[in-house]
Structure formats: structure tokens, C-alpha cells
Scaffold this motif. Structure first.
Motif, PDB file in Angstrom:
ATOM      1  N   VAL A   1       0.832  -1.205   0.000  1.00  0.00           N
ATOM      2  CA  VAL A   1       0.000   0.000   0.000  1.00  0.00           C
ATOM      3  C   VAL A   1       0.867   1.255   0.000  1.00  0.00           C
ATOM      4  O   VAL A   1       0.610   2.205  -0.756  1.00  0.00           O
ATOM      5  N   ILE A   2       1.906   1.264   0.830  1.00  0.00           N
ATOM      6  CA  ILE A   2       2.783   2.440   0.915  1.00  0.00           C
ATOM      7  C   ILE A   2       3.447   2.700  -0.434  1.00  0.00           C
ATOM      8  O   ILE A   2       3.470   3.846  -0.923  1.00  0.00           O
ATOM      9  N   ALA A   3       3.971   1.644  -1.054  1.00  0.00           N
ATOM     10  CA  ALA A   3       4.666   1.814  -2.330  1.00  0.00           C
ATOM     11  C   ALA A   3       3.734   2.373  -3.388  1.00  0.00           C
ATOM     12  O   ALA A   3       4.098   3.286  -4.145  1.00  0.00           O
ATOM     13  N   PHE A   4       2.519   1.859  -3.453  1.00  0.00           N
ATOM     14  CA  PHE A   4       1.589   2.315  -4.493  1.00  0.00           C
ATOM     15  C   PHE A   4       1.135   3.750  -4.246  1.00  0.00           C
ATOM     16  O   PHE A   4       1.057   4.553  -5.186  1.00  0.00           O
ATOM     17  N   ILE A   5       0.842   4.089  -2.995  1.00  0.00           N
ATOM     18  CA  ILE A   5       0.378   5.452  -2.701  1.00  0.00           C
ATOM     19  C   ILE A   5       1.502   6.462  -2.916  1.00  0.00           C
ATOM     20  O   ILE A   5       1.251   7.579  -3.405  1.00  0.00           O
TER      21      ILE A   5
ATOM     22  N   LEU B   1      -3.527  18.920  -8.824  1.00  0.00           N
ATOM     23  CA  LEU B   1      -3.486  17.809  -7.867  1.00  0.00           C
ATOM     24  C   LEU B   1      -2.260  17.858  -6.965  1.00  0.00           C
ATOM     25  O   LEU B   1      -2.074  16.970  -6.127  1.00  0.00           O
ATOM     26  N   GLN B   2      -1.416  18.880  -7.144  1.00  0.00           N
ATOM     27  CA  GLN B   2      -0.159  18.918  -6.394  1.00  0.00           C
ATOM     28  C   GLN B   2      -0.371  18.936  -4.886  1.00  0.00           C
ATOM     29  O   GLN B   2       0.334  18.246  -4.140  1.00  0.00           O
ATOM     30  N   ASN B   3      -1.324  19.722  -4.423  1.00  0.00           N
ATOM     31  CA  ASN B   3      -1.527  19.852  -2.984  1.00  0.00           C
ATOM     32  C   ASN B   3      -1.982  18.524  -2.376  1.00  0.00           C
ATOM     33  O   ASN B   3      -1.502  18.120  -1.299  1.00  0.00           O
ATOM     34  N   THR B   4      -2.881  17.841  -3.065  1.00  0.00           N
ATOM     35  CA  THR B   4      -3.338  16.539  -2.581  1.00  0.00           C
ATOM     36  C   THR B   4      -2.192  15.538  -2.560  1.00  0.00           C
ATOM     37  O   THR B   4      -2.035  14.764  -1.606  1.00  0.00           O
ATOM     38  N   GLY B   5      -1.368  15.546  -3.618  1.00  0.00           N
ATOM     39  CA  GLY B   5      -0.219  14.652  -3.664  1.00  0.00           C
ATOM     40  C   GLY B   5       0.764  14.929  -2.544  1.00  0.00           C
ATOM     41  O   GLY B   5       1.317  14.002  -1.934  1.00  0.00           O
ATOM     42  N   ARG B   6       0.973  16.206  -2.241  1.00  0.00           N
ATOM     43  CA  ARG B   6       1.900  16.578  -1.169  1.00  0.00           C
ATOM     44  C   ARG B   6       1.406  16.054   0.182  1.00  0.00           C
ATOM     45  O   ARG B   6       2.181  15.493   0.970  1.00  0.00           O
ATOM     46  N   TRP B   7       0.115  16.210   0.435  1.00  0.00           N
ATOM     47  CA  TRP B   7      -0.445  15.737   1.699  1.00  0.00           C
ATOM     48  C   TRP B   7      -0.446  14.215   1.780  1.00  0.00           C
ATOM     49  O   TRP B   7      -0.269  13.643   2.872  1.00  0.00           O
ATOM     50  N   LEU B   8      -0.618  13.562   0.658  1.00  0.00           N
ATOM     51  CA  LEU B   8      -0.544  12.101   0.653  1.00  0.00           C
ATOM     52  C   LEU B   8       0.837  11.627   1.105  1.00  0.00           C
ATOM     53  O   LEU B   8       0.960  10.689   1.910  1.00  0.00           O
ATOM     54  N   LEU B   9       1.883  12.275   0.606  1.00  0.00           N
ATOM     55  CA  LEU B   9       3.241  11.901   1.008  1.00  0.00           C
ATOM     56  C   LEU B   9       3.472  12.153   2.496  1.00  0.00           C
ATOM     57  O   LEU B   9       4.099  11.338   3.190  1.00  0.00           O
ATOM     58  N   ILE B  10       2.969  13.280   2.997  1.00  0.00           N
ATOM     59  CA  ILE B  10       3.149  13.606   4.413  1.00  0.00           C
ATOM     60  C   ILE B  10       2.456  12.580   5.299  1.00  0.00           C
ATOM     61  O   ILE B  10       3.036  12.044   6.261  1.00  0.00           O
ATOM     62  N   VAL B  11       1.205  12.260   4.970  1.00  0.00           N
ATOM     63  CA  VAL B  11       0.428  11.360   5.827  1.00  0.00           C
ATOM     64  C   VAL B  11       0.930   9.931   5.721  1.00  0.00           C
ATOM     65  O   VAL B  11       0.962   9.204   6.730  1.00  0.00           O
ATOM     66  N   ILE B  12       1.342   9.484   4.525  1.00  0.00           N
ATOM     67  CA  ILE B  12       1.852   8.124   4.405  1.00  0.00           C
ATOM     68  C   ILE B  12       3.160   7.974   5.181  1.00  0.00           C
ATOM     69  O   ILE B  12       3.440   6.930   5.777  1.00  0.00           O
ATOM     70  N   GLY B  13       3.956   9.049   5.219  1.00  0.00           N
ATOM     71  CA  GLY B  13       5.166   9.029   6.047  1.00  0.00           C
ATOM     72  C   GLY B  13       4.822   8.938   7.525  1.00  0.00           C
ATOM     73  O   GLY B  13       5.472   8.204   8.288  1.00  0.00           O
ATOM     74  N   LEU B  14       3.789   9.677   7.934  1.00  0.00           N
ATOM     75  CA  LEU B  14       3.335   9.621   9.330  1.00  0.00           C
ATOM     76  C   LEU B  14       2.839   8.227   9.681  1.00  0.00           C
ATOM     77  O   LEU B  14       3.125   7.708  10.769  1.00  0.00           O
ATOM     78  N   GLN B  15       2.110   7.603   8.754  1.00  0.00           N
ATOM     79  CA  GLN B  15       1.608   6.250   9.000  1.00  0.00           C
ATOM     80  C   GLN B  15       2.737   5.250   9.193  1.00  0.00           C
ATOM     81  O   GLN B  15       2.671   4.377  10.065  1.00  0.00           O
TER      82      GLN B  15
ATOM     83  N   ALA C   1      -7.219   9.816   7.594  1.00  0.00           N
ATOM     84  CA  ALA C   1      -6.777  10.956   6.778  1.00  0.00           C
ATOM     85  C   ALA C   1      -6.394  10.509   5.374  1.00  0.00           C
ATOM     86  O   ALA C   1      -6.710  11.189   4.383  1.00  0.00           O
ATOM     87  N   LEU C   2      -5.716   9.375   5.257  1.00  0.00           N
ATOM     88  CA  LEU C   2      -5.378   8.840   3.939  1.00  0.00           C
ATOM     89  C   LEU C   2      -6.633   8.548   3.133  1.00  0.00           C
ATOM     90  O   LEU C   2      -6.688   8.805   1.922  1.00  0.00           O
TER      91      LEU C   2
END
Length: 382
Positions: free
Chosen positions: A287-291, A304-318, A344-345
Motif C-alpha cells: 500500500v505504501i509503495a503504491f500510494i 493535484l499537487q496539494n493533494t499529492g503533497r499531503w498524501l506523502l506527508i500522511v503516508i510518512g506519518l503512518q 486521513a489517507l
């Protein structure tokens, strides 16, 4: 008792209505949608706190607490249960946690009923504005939200009456996250979005795949939590010193059974708990690799840049909180944050799916409608 319980739910909703009323946002309906989304997210976080503190049976009946609307009135019953079982599931603290969770859930239910009622009223009033009626105030989705919250309430009751049976508790969790995803979709539909590049069309299928993978991972995580298997492996990256430890998948993933028991009524083996934990841990890397790949693609797509940026932040937090629960022996605060990160993800992937799939099309429809209106006006007033 039911009237008193309902009053607590209305009180929570009134506080939300006050926030909407004093807001500077001129679109109060949109503001109410976003406030309800925020409270639904908070409800899921508090539900995780309730489950992780083992407070799910703090009041062993439903919807009240020993037939009363609050733990104060049920103090004698709670004290007797706690005296009979000092380390049992019932205590004053756990009773309050459980009942606050129920009050919170009732408040969200009242807000969803309000959204449904408002959308129906606006839908009926907008007969002379077909485009506005179609896009903004379609009542079917809020109505579906209402039925979803009713189903969620039923599973909340069964969670208690069935004594935390894992499949029911996990389904209750998944329905709560379904409600959150639906609220996120409704919030996206009510909001204005920046134009999205045509290349976003190429992310429609990957975004759906990412959402499906996340749902599977959340279900696996819920199964870990409801079976209390979080500490089945206390080392990383190995599990009990092996890449593939001894595991019992058959009993671990038998759905219909009582908590801590096999389908045959025997005690659940540690190998079964290991299988549950190991599966969730292993699938997390997929899941992490694909997201991460999807977020990288979103960062390269206009709109879509802002959504992509937040996805990276939250997946790192997870990833951080997931590993921390292992290394620090499952601290409560980190475990709750880990549950919140999953929620959040989910919201972010729903937003990404909406923007990639619907926003470009909606802008195109709106532009065509505006062009048609201009042409019609010119024809009427040459």
C-alpha cells in the motif's frame, strides 16, 4: 432515557450549528458539510480511543448505561460490576469513554439528518435552475448518508450486545470509515476546485486502485485491533526472529467466532494472532509503495499537487506511527494517531478520486452551460 440521550446528541449538533452560523462563509450549507466531515473524522479518532482503551463494554447495554442516560445515574451498577471484576471491562472511566462516544455519534447523526433535510428543501426550491439543482443540491447522496449512519448505529449496538465479536467490531469500523469517505465526497462536491490538467484522466484508475488497497489495509488493521494482535510481533523487520514466522491463518482469519476463541470454541493460538499481525504488516508495504507512486504522479499534475503533497506527508506519518507501535510497545497516543492517519489517507484518496474523475468533467459541463445561456440571451435580445 431515550429523550435524554437524544438531547445529548442534539446538544453536540447545536454546537456545530453555532460554528456554522458565526462563520464568515456565505455558503452555510457547504460549511455545514465540512464541519460534519471534521466531526466524523473526530468521531472515528475517538472510536479508536474507545476501542484501544478497552472501553467498548464500559456500558454493557445499549443505547444507555445500565438503563440510564449517563454513567452518573448508573454509578451504583458500575461500582458493583467493578467490585465484582476489578480488572473487568466495566469501570467508571470506561463507562464515561463509551457514553461520550455514543453522544458524539448521535450528534453526527443529527447533523447528517440536517444535511439531508436541507438538501431536499433546496432541491425542491431549485426547480427553475436545473443546473444548480443537478450539481449542488441533489438530495440522494445525503439520503444515502442517512441510511448509512442508521446502519452504523445498528452495528454499534451489536458491537456491545455481541460482546465485541471481532467481525462485528471490524464491520463497525469499516462502516464508520465508509461514512467518512462519503462525507469527504459530499464536501468535495460542494467545494470549488482549481482547474485540473487533462493528464489527470490517466490517474483515474490508479486512484481507484489505491483506494481499494487502502480499504483492504484498513480492514486488516481493524482485524488486528479487534483481535488484540498489535503486539503479536514485537520485532522488526523480522517477526519472532524470522522473515516468515510460524502462523495459523485458518483460525486467525476465521470471521465468525467469539473474541479470543476459535470457531470450535478453543482459545485462539498465538500463531493465529501472529498471522493476523504479519499479514497487516506485510501488506502495508504494498500500500505504501503504491500510494507514494500515486502521490508522485499527482505532484506532477496541475491541480493535484496539494493533494499529492499531503498524501506523502500522511503516508510518512503512518509508516512512523506503525513502526513506533512496535518499538515502543503499543503506546496509546501513537496507536490512536495511527488510526487517525488511516482515516486521513482515506479522505485524501477520496478527494484525489473526485478531482481526477469528476472535476474536469464538471468544469466542462459548466462551461458548456454558460455558453448556451449566453447564446440564448443573445438570441432573445439581438
Amino acid at each position: 432515557m431515550l429523550v435524554q440521550l437524544g438531547s445529548m446528541g442534539v446538544l453536540v449538533a447545536v454546537l456545530a450549528f453555532c460554528v456554522v452560523w458565526v462563520s464568515s462563509d456565505t455558503n452555510k450549507y457547504r460549511k455545514l458539510v465540512w464541519v460534519t466531515l471534521f466531526l466524523t473524522f473526530d468521531l472515528i479518532m475517538f472510536g479508536a480511543f474507545t476501542r484501544l482503551t478497552d472501553s467498548g463494554l464500559g456500558c454493557p447495554d445499549w443505547p444507555g448505561c445500565y438503563g440510564h442516560s449517563n454513567p452518573l445515574l448508573a454509578h451504583a451498577h458500575i461500582s458493583a460490576a467493578q467490585e465484582a471484576m476489578p480488572f473487568g471491562p466495566v469501570s467508571v472511566k470506561k463507562a464515561w469513554i463509551e457514553m461520550i462516544h455514543r453522544y458524539f455519534a448521535m450528534g453526527v447523526g443529527v447533523l447528517i439528518i440536517a444535511l439531508m433535510a436541507i438538501s431536499w428543501m433546496r432541491w425542491l426550491k431549485s426547480r427553475k435552475q436545473p443546473m444548480q439543482r443537478q450539481v449542488k443540491f441533489t438530495p440522494w447522496f445525503p439520503t444515502l448518508l442517512f441510511f448509512c449512519v442508521c446502519l452504523q448505529g445498528a452495528f454499534g449496538a451489536w458491537t456491545v450486545t455481541q460482546k465485541l465479536q471481532p467481525v462485528i467490531v471490524t464491520t463497525h469500523l469499516l462502516l464508520g470509515l465508509t461514512l467518512l469517505a462519503m462525507m469527504a465526497w459530499l464536501a468535495a462536491r460542494q467545494s470549488d476546485h482549481a482547474p485540473v490538467a487533462a493528464s489527470a484522466a490517466g490517474l483515474v484508475k490508479p486512484a481507484m486502485v489505491a483506494l481499494l488497497l487502502l480499504v483492504i489495509q484498513i480492514a486488516l488493521g481493524g482485524w488486528v485491533s479487534t483481535n488484540y494482535a498489535a503486539l503479536a510481533c514485537t520485532d522488526f523487520p523480522l517477526c519472532h526472529g524470522a522473515l516468515v514466522p510460524q502462523m495459523d491463518f485458518a483460525n486467525g482469519f476465521t470471521l465468525w467466532r467469539h473474541l479470543g476463541m476459535t470457531a470450535d470454541g478453543d482459545f485462539l493460538t498465538f500463531q493465529a494472532l501472529t498471522a493476523i499481525h504479519w499479514t497487516h504488516r506485510s501488506f502495508a508495504f504494498v500500500v505504501i509503495a503504491f500510494i507514494v507512486w500515486l502521490a508522485w504522479k499527482a505532484l506532477r499534475t496541475a491541480g493535484l499537487q496539494n493533494t499529492g503533497r499531503w498524501l506523502l506527508i500522511v503516508i510518512g506519518l503512518q509508516l512512523f506511527t506503525g513502526l513506533s507501535t512496535i518499538y515502543f510497545n503499543w503506546p496509546l497516543a501513537i496507536a490512536v494517531v495511527h488510526n487517525g492517519g488511516a482515516a486521513a489517507l482515506l479522505v485524501l484518496l477520496v478527494m484525489l478520486n473526485y478531482k481526477a474523475r469528476l472535476v474536469p468533467g464538471r468544469h466542462a459541463v459548466s462551461a458548456a452551460a454558460s455558453h448556451s445561456a449566453i447564446v440564448e440571451s443573445l438570441n432573445q435580445h439581438p
